[in-house]
Each structure stands twice: as structure tokens, then as C-alpha cells.
Enzyme design. Structure first.
Site, short mmCIF file in Angstrom:
data_model
loop_
_atom_site.label_atom_id
_atom_site.label_comp_id
_atom_site.label_asym_id
_atom_site.label_seq_id
_atom_site.Cartn_x
_atom_site.Cartn_y
_atom_site.Cartn_z
N MET A 147 -9.31 7.88 -0.08
CA MET A 147 -10.22 7.90 0.88
C MET A 147 -10.71 9.64 0.69
O MET A 147 -10.02 10.34 0.16
CB MET A 147 -9.22 7.93 2.04
N MET B 193 -11.25 -6.38 5.51
CA MET B 193 -10.31 -5.41 6.18
C MET B 193 -10.01 -5.93 7.47
O MET B 193 -11.00 -6.41 8.30
CB MET B 193 -11.09 -4.06 6.41
N GLY C 90 -9.21 3.69 6.90
CA GLY C 90 -9.08 4.92 7.08
C GLY C 90 -7.62 5.51 7.52
O GLY C 90 -7.17 6.44 7.10
N ASP D 22 -6.19 -6.70 4.45
CA ASP D 22 -5.79 -5.30 4.56
C ASP D 22 -5.76 -4.73 5.88
O ASP D 22 -6.99 -4.54 6.25
CB ASP D 22 -6.40 -4.66 3.24
N GLY D 23 -4.40 -4.38 6.50
CA GLY D 23 -4.45 -3.97 7.72
C GLY D 23 -3.80 -4.49 8.79
O GLY D 23 -4.00 -5.56 9.35
N GLY D 24 -2.59 -3.77 8.98
CA GLY D 24 -1.64 -4.26 10.28
C GLY D 24 -1.15 -5.54 9.91
O GLY D 24 -0.63 -6.15 10.88
N HIS E 177 -1.11 -1.50 -4.23
CA HIS E 177 -2.43 -1.27 -3.71
C HIS E 177 -2.42 0.43 -3.54
O HIS E 177 -1.47 0.93 -2.75
CB HIS E 177 -2.26 -1.77 -2.27
N GLY F 262 -3.12 4.03 7.83
CA GLY F 262 -2.32 3.08 7.88
C GLY F 262 -1.65 2.93 9.14
O GLY F 262 -1.80 3.74 10.01
N GLY F 263 -1.16 1.93 9.29
CA GLY F 263 0.01 1.77 10.69
C GLY F 263 -0.98 1.29 11.84
O GLY F 263 -0.46 1.58 13.09
N SER G 239 0.83 -1.20 0.03
CA SER G 239 -0.04 -0.07 0.07
C SER G 239 0.87 1.32 0.00
O SER G 239 1.40 1.55 1.19
CB SER G 239 -0.97 -0.10 1.13
N HIS H 181 -8.18 0.47 -4.10
CA HIS H 181 -9.27 0.43 -2.94
C HIS H 181 -9.91 1.52 -2.63
O HIS H 181 -9.29 2.55 -2.23
CB HIS H 181 -8.26 -0.44 -1.72
N ASP I 183 -4.90 3.27 -2.14
CA ASP I 183 -5.95 3.63 -1.17
C ASP I 183 -6.50 4.88 -1.33
O ASP I 183 -5.79 5.76 -1.06
CB ASP I 183 -5.29 3.59 0.15
N GLY J 158 1.33 -2.05 4.22
CA GLY J 158 1.83 -0.81 3.94
C GLY J 158 2.93 -0.29 4.59
O GLY J 158 4.23 -0.20 4.10
N SER J 159 3.03 -0.03 5.84
CA SER J 159 4.23 0.25 6.65
C SER J 159 5.06 -0.87 6.66
O SER J 159 6.25 -0.60 6.73
CB SER J 159 3.48 0.64 8.24
N MET K 298 -12.13 3.73 -0.70
CA MET K 298 -12.81 4.21 0.61
C MET K 298 -13.61 5.36 0.52
O MET K 298 -13.19 6.11 1.04
CB MET K 298 -11.97 4.08 1.88
C1 DX5 Z 1 -6.33 1.31 5.61
C2 DX5 Z 1 -5.88 0.93 4.17
C3 DX5 Z 1 -4.87 0.07 4.23
C4 DX5 Z 1 -3.55 0.35 4.82
C5 DX5 Z 1 -2.58 -0.55 5.23
O1 DX5 Z 1 -7.75 2.11 5.54
O2 DX5 Z 1 -7.00 0.55 3.38
O3 DX5 Z 1 -4.55 -0.32 2.75
O4 DX5 Z 1 -2.77 1.42 3.96
O5 DX5 Z 1 -1.59 0.08 6.29
P1 DX5 Z 1 -0.67 -0.81 6.98
O6 DX5 Z 1 -0.34 -2.19 6.17
O7 DX5 Z 1 0.36 0.11 7.42
O8 DX5 Z 1 -1.70 -1.18 8.09
ZN ZN Z 2 -6.56 -0.57 1.45
#
Ligand code: DX5
Ligand code: ZN
Length: 225
Positions: free
Chosen positions: A36, A136, A141, A174-176, A32, A143-144, A7, A65, A34, A196-197, A67
Site C-alpha cells: 500500500m 475485493m 486499505g 480478498d477482505g473479511g 499474499h 485488514g480486519g 495475507s 497485491h 499487500d 489475513g486476520s 494497492m
Molecule cells: C486489504 C488487503 C487485504 C487484507 C485482508 O486492503 O488487501 O489483503 O489484508 O485482511 P482480512 O482478511 O483481515 O480482511
Molecule cells: Zn490484499
């Protein structure tokens, strides 16, 4: 095949081209993106101009993606900017079926996503129209955030349901997700992994990408036996 989808929300935007080049050359299959809108989710990220810029520097599969509310209004534009797959949220759209049909008619892949509070059954009526379900594993909303353990069960439930109905769809999470916890989500049945991170942190984009891909390769070997 298990695929990585880094991401770019977590990338260094002042060096976005270089960040993408690094993960691309290290072998990522997807990227990916994102989007928003500050309405469906509290924060605002980026949209069409960034997607077009990313498209201009990579041939990799662009996994967009959304959102955003009313995703149906923007499908044609995101396709024109180079999306290879558009995923939107079942919670954010009143015309899910038509929107999925629009995406498919425009010749790209279609995905449908659920937030942590939405039961997995919400996507069951649409499985015949989608290529991928995005589960999800944090509240969309930002990252991280920390992976929400209860979301793993939804992956298991969905993979079981797909197997029972002889459906071969991708399950994206997706997420964490980090190197340390990705195995338990592969075990659950996911095969497209957003990170992402964990990919873009510590100026180790290429190394982090390779580490994920190595682990995926080992996992595939183990489970093929
Ligand atoms: C959150 C995004 C994710 C996010 C993931 O709303 O949809 O794609 O960037 O980031 P990490 O991997 O850092 O949780
Ligand atoms: Zn995403």
C-alpha cells in the site's frame, strides 16, 4: 483446486519469519503480500525489502497485491524481489494492457483487481491477458474489515461470464473472509481465498491454516460428486 492465500498484513511482524513458517508448513499454497502506498489507499504497508525477505524463507507462491498508483513503474522490481504473481488495480492504472503484458513478459502470473465500487465489467476487456481476477470484498486499505455482502454477486457474475466464454481463470477474493463465511464465497465461484486476520489471529496460525484447508478439501469432495 481451491487455494489459500494468507495475507501477512495481519501477521505479527516481530515474528514474521515464524508466522510464515507456520502457515507454510501447515500447507498453505500461496502467501499474499499487500503493498500500500498511502495514495491509492489511505494507509502505507510495506514494499520490496519485505517481499525479498519473505522470498528468502519460503518456496510458496508469492501473491503480490499492489494497492498503489502507477503500478507499471514497479513491476520489474517486484519481479526481481521474487513475486510469482502481481495483481494491480484497474482503477489505479492508465495502461492496464501494457502493464499486464509487462508482467507476462517477465515470466510470472498477472492479476487484475477491482475495488467494491467498481463494476465487474471493468475487467472484461482484459480477460485474455490475465491469469487471475481479484475481487475485493472490502474497501482496500486495511485488514480486519467486515466482508461487504454485495461483492459476492460480482463473483457469481464473473464466474458465469468466464464459463460462457470458456475461460478458465482464477477468481480471488480478498477482505473479511473467515471460516464462518468462506463457503458462500466458494459457492459463488471463487477459488483463491485471501484471509489475513482469520489466519494470523490468536497465535493460531498453523491451526487456522489447517482449518481453512480442511474446509476446502471437504468442499471439493462435496462438489465433485
Ligand atoms: C486489504 C488487503 C487485504 C487484507 C485482508 O486492503 O488487501 O489483503 O489484508 O485482511 P482480512 O482478511 O483481515 O480482511
Ligand atoms: Zn490484499
Amino acid at each position: 483446486m481451491i487455494k489459500l492465500s494468507p495475507s501477512i498484513l495481519a501477521a505479527d511482524f516481530l515474528n514474521l519469519g515464524e508466522e510464515i513458517r507456520q502457515t507454510d508448513q501447515a500447507g498453505t499454497q500461496y502467501i499474499h503480500v499487500d503493498v500500500m502506498d498511502g495514495v491509492f489507499v489511505p494507509s502505507i504497508s510495506f514494499g520490496m525489502p519485505i517481499l525479498s525477505a519473505v522470498r528468502s524463507i519460503t518456496q510458496k507462491f508469492l501473491d503480490v497485491h499492489l494497492m498503489i498508483v502507477h503500478p507499471e513503474k514497479y513491476i520489474e522490481e517486484f519481479v526481481a524481489c521474487g513475486a510469482d504473481c502481481i495483481t494491480f488495480h484497474v482503477e489505479a492504472c492508465e495502461c492496464v494492457e501494457e502493464t499486464l503484458q509487462t508482467i507476462k513478459r517477465l515470466g510470472i502470473k498477472a492479476g487484475l483487481s477491482i475495488s467494491p465500487d467498481t463494476p465487474v465489467e471493468a475487467v472484461f476487456p482484459f480477460l485474455h491477458l490475465v491469469d487471475m481476477i481479484l475481487i475485493m470484498t472490502v474497501h482496500p486499505g486495511y485488514g480486519g474489515q467486515q466482508f461487504i455482502p454485495a461483492c459476492r454477486e460480482k463473483v457469481v457474475q464473473l464466474r458465469d461470464y468466464l464459463n460462457q466464454h470458456s475461460l478458465d481463470l482464477d477468481i480471488e477474493v480478498d477482505g473479511g473472509i473467515k471460516i464462518e463465511n468462506v463457503k458462500m464465497i466458494l459457492e459463488a465461484g471463487a477459488n483463491v481465498i485471501v484471509a489475513g486476520s482469520a489466519v494470523f489471529e490468536k497465535e493460531r496460525t498453523a491451526e487456522n491454516t489447517k482449518e481453512f484447508l480442511k474446509l476446502f478439501g471437504e468442499w471439493e469432495e462435496e462438489t465433485a460428486e
